[in-house]
Write a protein that holds these residues in place. Sequence first.
Motif, PDB file in Angstrom:
ATOM      1  N   GLU A 176      37.987  40.203  47.038  1.00 21.68           N
ATOM      2  CA  GLU A 176      39.224  39.280  46.748  1.00 21.68           C
ATOM      3  C   GLU A 176      40.275  39.689  47.793  1.00 21.68           C
ATOM      4  O   GLU A 176      40.851  38.891  48.292  1.00 21.68           O
ATOM      5  CB  GLU A 176      39.643  39.881  45.602  1.00 21.68           C
ATOM      6  N   SER A 214      41.823  31.399  40.302  1.00 22.78           N
ATOM      7  CA  SER A 214      42.888  31.971  41.357  1.00 22.78           C
ATOM      8  C   SER A 214      42.519  31.213  42.868  1.00 22.78           C
ATOM      9  O   SER A 214      43.456  31.301  43.464  1.00 22.78           O
ATOM     10  CB  SER A 214      42.684  33.348  41.489  1.00 22.78           C
ATOM     11  N   TRP A 215      41.568  30.615  42.629  1.00 23.75           N
ATOM     12  CA  TRP A 215      41.314  29.870  44.101  1.00 23.75           C
ATOM     13  C   TRP A 215      41.210  28.496  44.261  1.00 23.75           C
ATOM     14  O   TRP A 215      40.676  28.016  45.138  1.00 23.75           O
ATOM     15  CB  TRP A 215      39.760  30.597  44.681  1.00 23.75           C
ATOM     16  N   ASP A 256      42.981  25.998  44.665  1.00 20.54           N
ATOM     17  CA  ASP A 256      43.522  25.440  45.771  1.00 20.54           C
ATOM     18  C   ASP A 256      42.741  25.200  46.868  1.00 20.54           C
ATOM     19  O   ASP A 256      42.946  24.572  47.897  1.00 20.54           O
ATOM     20  CB  ASP A 256      45.013  26.065  46.008  1.00 20.54           C
ATOM     21  N   TYR A 257      41.592  26.260  47.094  1.00 18.39           N
ATOM     22  CA  TYR A 257      40.818  26.312  47.856  1.00 18.39           C
ATOM     23  C   TYR A 257      39.383  25.773  47.750  1.00 18.39           C
ATOM     24  O   TYR A 257      38.431  25.910  48.796  1.00 18.39           O
ATOM     25  CB  TYR A 257      40.726  27.697  48.547  1.00 18.39           C
ATOM     26  N   SER A 283      41.168  40.410  33.531  1.00 15.25           N
ATOM     27  CA  SER A 283      41.624  40.732  35.068  1.00 15.25           C
ATOM     28  C   SER A 283      41.120  42.112  35.297  1.00 15.25           C
ATOM     29  O   SER A 283      40.538  42.865  34.491  1.00 15.25           O
ATOM     30  CB  SER A 283      43.112  40.767  35.112  1.00 15.25           C
ATOM     31  N   GLN A 284      41.024  42.346  36.670  1.00 13.42           N
ATOM     32  CA  GLN A 284      40.940  43.664  36.887  1.00 13.42           C
ATOM     33  C   GLN A 284      41.459  44.805  36.362  1.00 13.42           C
ATOM     34  O   GLN A 284      40.968  45.888  36.075  1.00 13.42           O
ATOM     35  CB  GLN A 284      40.788  43.825  38.509  1.00 13.42           C
ATOM     36  N   THR A 285      42.679  44.676  36.029  1.00 20.35           N
ATOM     37  CA  THR A 285      43.573  45.682  35.403  1.00 20.35           C
ATOM     38  C   THR A 285      42.852  45.879  34.192  1.00 20.35           C
ATOM     39  O   THR A 285      42.727  47.057  33.698  1.00 20.35           O
ATOM     40  CB  THR A 285      44.873  45.132  35.370  1.00 20.35           C
ATOM     41  N   ASP A 318      39.671  47.977  34.671  1.00 25.24           N
ATOM     42  CA  ASP A 318      40.014  49.189  35.170  1.00 25.24           C
ATOM     43  C   ASP A 318      40.809  50.117  34.082  1.00 25.24           C
ATOM     44  O   ASP A 318      40.091  51.550  33.972  1.00 25.24           O
ATOM     45  CB  ASP A 318      41.328  49.222  36.416  1.00 25.24           C
ATOM     46  N   GLU A 319      41.462  49.510  33.226  1.00 24.45           N
ATOM     47  CA  GLU A 319      42.029  50.361  32.238  1.00 24.45           C
ATOM     48  C   GLU A 319      41.059  50.611  31.101  1.00 24.45           C
ATOM     49  O   GLU A 319      41.050  51.904  30.458  1.00 24.45           O
ATOM     50  CB  GLU A 319      43.404  49.724  31.536  1.00 24.45           C
ATOM     51  N   GLU A 358      46.515  41.562  28.842  1.00 23.11           N
ATOM     52  CA  GLU A 358      46.120  40.873  30.020  1.00 23.11           C
ATOM     53  C   GLU A 358      46.024  39.645  30.023  1.00 23.11           C
ATOM     54  O   GLU A 358      46.167  38.947  30.934  1.00 23.11           O
ATOM     55  CB  GLU A 358      44.639  41.648  30.477  1.00 23.11           C
ATOM     56  N   ALA A 376      49.307  38.329  30.418  1.00 22.19           N
ATOM     57  CA  ALA A 376      49.845  38.370  31.591  1.00 22.19           C
ATOM     58  C   ALA A 376      49.381  37.548  32.696  1.00 22.19           C
ATOM     59  O   ALA A 376      50.021  36.992  33.638  1.00 22.19           O
ATOM     60  CB  ALA A 376      49.709  39.892  32.142  1.00 22.19           C
ATOM     61  N   VAL A 377      47.832  37.055  32.599  1.00 20.43           N
ATOM     62  CA  VAL A 377      47.581  36.146  33.710  1.00 20.43           C
ATOM     63  C   VAL A 377      47.696  34.611  33.327  1.00 20.43           C
ATOM     64  O   VAL A 377      47.623  34.100  34.140  1.00 20.43           O
ATOM     65  CB  VAL A 377      45.905  36.432  33.595  1.00 20.43           C
ATOM     66  N   GLU A 413      50.710  33.510  32.428  1.00 16.45           N
ATOM     67  CA  GLU A 413      52.026  33.136  32.784  1.00 16.45           C
ATOM     68  C   GLU A 413      51.937  32.125  34.002  1.00 16.45           C
ATOM     69  O   GLU A 413      51.254  32.601  34.842  1.00 16.45           O
ATOM     70  CB  GLU A 413      52.811  34.457  32.707  1.00 16.45           C
ATOM     71  N   ARG A 447      49.075  33.221  46.027  1.00 19.24           N
ATOM     72  CA  ARG A 447      48.124  33.708  45.976  1.00 19.24           C
ATOM     73  C   ARG A 447      47.741  34.379  47.378  1.00 19.24           C
ATOM     74  O   ARG A 447      47.354  35.545  47.692  1.00 19.24           O
ATOM     75  CB  ARG A 447      46.854  32.743  45.880  1.00 19.24           C
ATOM     76  N   GLY A 492      45.076  43.382  41.014  1.00 20.24           N
ATOM     77  CA  GLY A 492      44.571  43.925  39.674  1.00 20.24           C
ATOM     78  C   GLY A 492      44.771  42.859  38.802  1.00 20.24           C
ATOM     79  O   GLY A 492      43.896  42.614  37.927  1.00 20.24           O
ATOM     80  N   THR A 523      45.225  38.431  38.740  1.00 22.38           N
ATOM     81  CA  THR A 523      45.311  37.173  39.364  1.00 22.38           C
ATOM     82  C   THR A 523      46.948  36.634  38.736  1.00 22.38           C
ATOM     83  O   THR A 523      47.136  36.505  37.882  1.00 22.38           O
ATOM     84  CB  THR A 523      44.505  36.231  38.629  1.00 22.38           C
TER      85      THR A 523
END
Lengths: 481, 281
Positions: free
Chosen positions: A108, A134-135, A137-138, A440-442, A445-446, A475, A478-479, A481, B40, B244, B246
């Motif tokens: 990432e 997240s990607w 746009d690409y 999410s990765q968070t 991780d947690e 999470e 959070a993501v 939003e 991003r 962490g 997105t």
Amino acid sequence: MKKKLVVALLSAAMASSMLMGCGGDSTEEPNITEDNTEDTDQDTTGDEENTDDVEAGDDTTASASGGKVYYLNFKPEVGSDWEALAASYTEQTGVEVKVVTAASGTYEQTLKSEVAKTDAPTLFQINGPMGYQSWKDYCMDLSGTEFYNWLNDKSLAVTEGDGVYGIPYVVEGYGIIYNDKIMRDYFALEDKAVEISSATEIKNFDTLKAVVEDMQAKKDQLGIEGVFASTSFKAGEDWRWQTHLANLPFYYEMKDKGLSDSPEIELTYGDNFKNIFDLYINNSCTDKTALGTKSVSDSMAEFALGKAAMVQNGNWSYGGEGGISQTVGNVVAAEDVKFLPIYTGVSGEESQGLCVGTENYMCINSQASEADQQATIEFVEWVFSSDEGKAFATEKLGIVPFSTFTDADKPSDPLGREVSNFLGDSNLTSVPWSFVYFPSQTFKDELGYALLDYCNGQAEWSAVTEQFIDGWATEKEAVAE
Amino acid sequence: MQKALKKYFPIFALPTLVAFLIAFIVPFFMGIYLSFCKFRTVTNAKFNGIANYTKAFANKDFLNALIFTVEFTVVAVITINVLSFLLALLLTKGIKGTNLFRTVFFMPNLIGGIVLGYIWQLIINGVLMKVVGHDLTYNASYGFWGLIILMNWQQIGYMMIIYVAGIQNVPSDLIEAAKIDGASSWQILKSVTIPMVMSSFTICLFLTLTNSFKLFDQNLALTAGLPSRKTAMLALDIYNTFYGRTGWEGVGQAKAVVFFIIVAVISLTQLVVTRSKEVEN
């Protein structure tokens, strides 16, 4: 006057040399402008269907289009193989293919910085629907491409509306890998505590637990240090638990609810999660308070060196750099490497198969020039249809879900074959990779931190449950939003 | 020539200026702008006001990391400076093999932080497993003291060299005069040597303070925040925030701006305070 001239010249020379030193990319600039001019040419001809006719070997057309390919590779274990394949393609067609491999666990980050450059990757990968968010746009719409048509199961692709934005190029499976030689040794023991006589008869958690605990008690007789290899929890090395293992309780809960994703979860299968996790950490070659600095390679080495009989991992862990077969001093014969589904004590799990899915979706950069996009599509189609590309794919990537691959192209490594066999067994239901919906990765991780605290005896299991449920909700929010 | 230099000064300075602009000024202001954006990649930023800052301050990890960093910095600055000053005093006494010792003590500074982190992780784990039966990730205080030991090992040699230079610059006639006046060696140290090397203190305090505050590699390689982000310092927390989740890149950027302000304020205050204590030679 002369002096002045000298000074002026000198300073000009210095200035230019300094700037030259900074601008390493300047040599590539002509290429970019070239692309742009080609772009307009392409636009006038403008029919995308042309690609179907442009077959792999057709070098004149390919190089004339002027596009180049830049692939940002996700898998370091096959990085050099991709480079070799790309070089061979360039040799055959004259199309420049650049392959850059992101270091393990940094895809990432690497993609983030590479995409911002003028010479951005034209071909990259996302890990599923969350990655697409997240990607987006690409990601270019690939619905018209040949390699989307080849996809055996179109539902595997990442789609939005009518558009197809990510195409899986490999499916993988994970479960509990075991060393059949050690298992045979165990089942040959006279004082074994179980009735069954081979590892293939393990069909549920209770049997697995009985076998594992008895093996652990007889580890000296078996010449192992523990049944399971280390449950690695070093930072960044805990994905086998916080992602792959956590997939099972999440999958079963969503299955009960008839959903694929949810903003909140209850962890109704939390006890099953605990069952298997406890089994791993209590019957291991490593003490459970010493897991925080173990890495995945440590675990794989323990398995390859015969110190442990089982390890949870996927078919990618056999070949490639750092795989079982590549470990120095590997004592495990290829025919002894087998898969067992991850049983957790869910009712009816006798028919559960391996966890099969993919986190590898190919995307083509929608912001790249059209010539580059075209060249990239041609390259991908060549990889998955030419003999050379297919040989590479079956050998190095595993199970490719395209119709261009027949039974003859089954993977040659033992774990890949096992996944194919499990997939082919109609009595078994594979568990999909539901973790692509993990927020999410968070979150991951947690969850990993909570599991490590539990191993270290610093927290109760309830803390893990709490973290799973609360972390999920916060999470997701959070993501969103 | 003097005149020519003056005239062509801009041309001579231009390359450096351009490099400075490209490598520092532009990213710096872009960074500040991005902290007010949702983005991003750096090229597709959308302005969203101070939302990133409110999220950053509402995030408990940030506060925890700040507390941990401050604790670490206080302990590290004191231990590194005291130990390196003592070493410097010892190695200016003219003992045999002084040069060898100086080189040896300086050498850890030449090893990269990541490598050091891994080496010390192995050493500390080995000791901990023998002594207490747990590894470094068992308890946050293990990670804390591990980092302190690691940083001391790495930085003492460097700071020592600076102190040695300072101590050697103390005019011998001053010390001689003090001796004739009957000053004890403690009095000489306190009233002559230390005031004379105050400028070295300024530099060393500044370096240790900012190094400790901005610590990243060693933190990542030694514990990477384990257990449960309890040993994550500010720089690592910023990194984790950025990658962490997105959509949280901007929050990471906002944290980075706050981080910059904290570091700048603390180090400038320190500079002003210790400068005022310096004496002219």
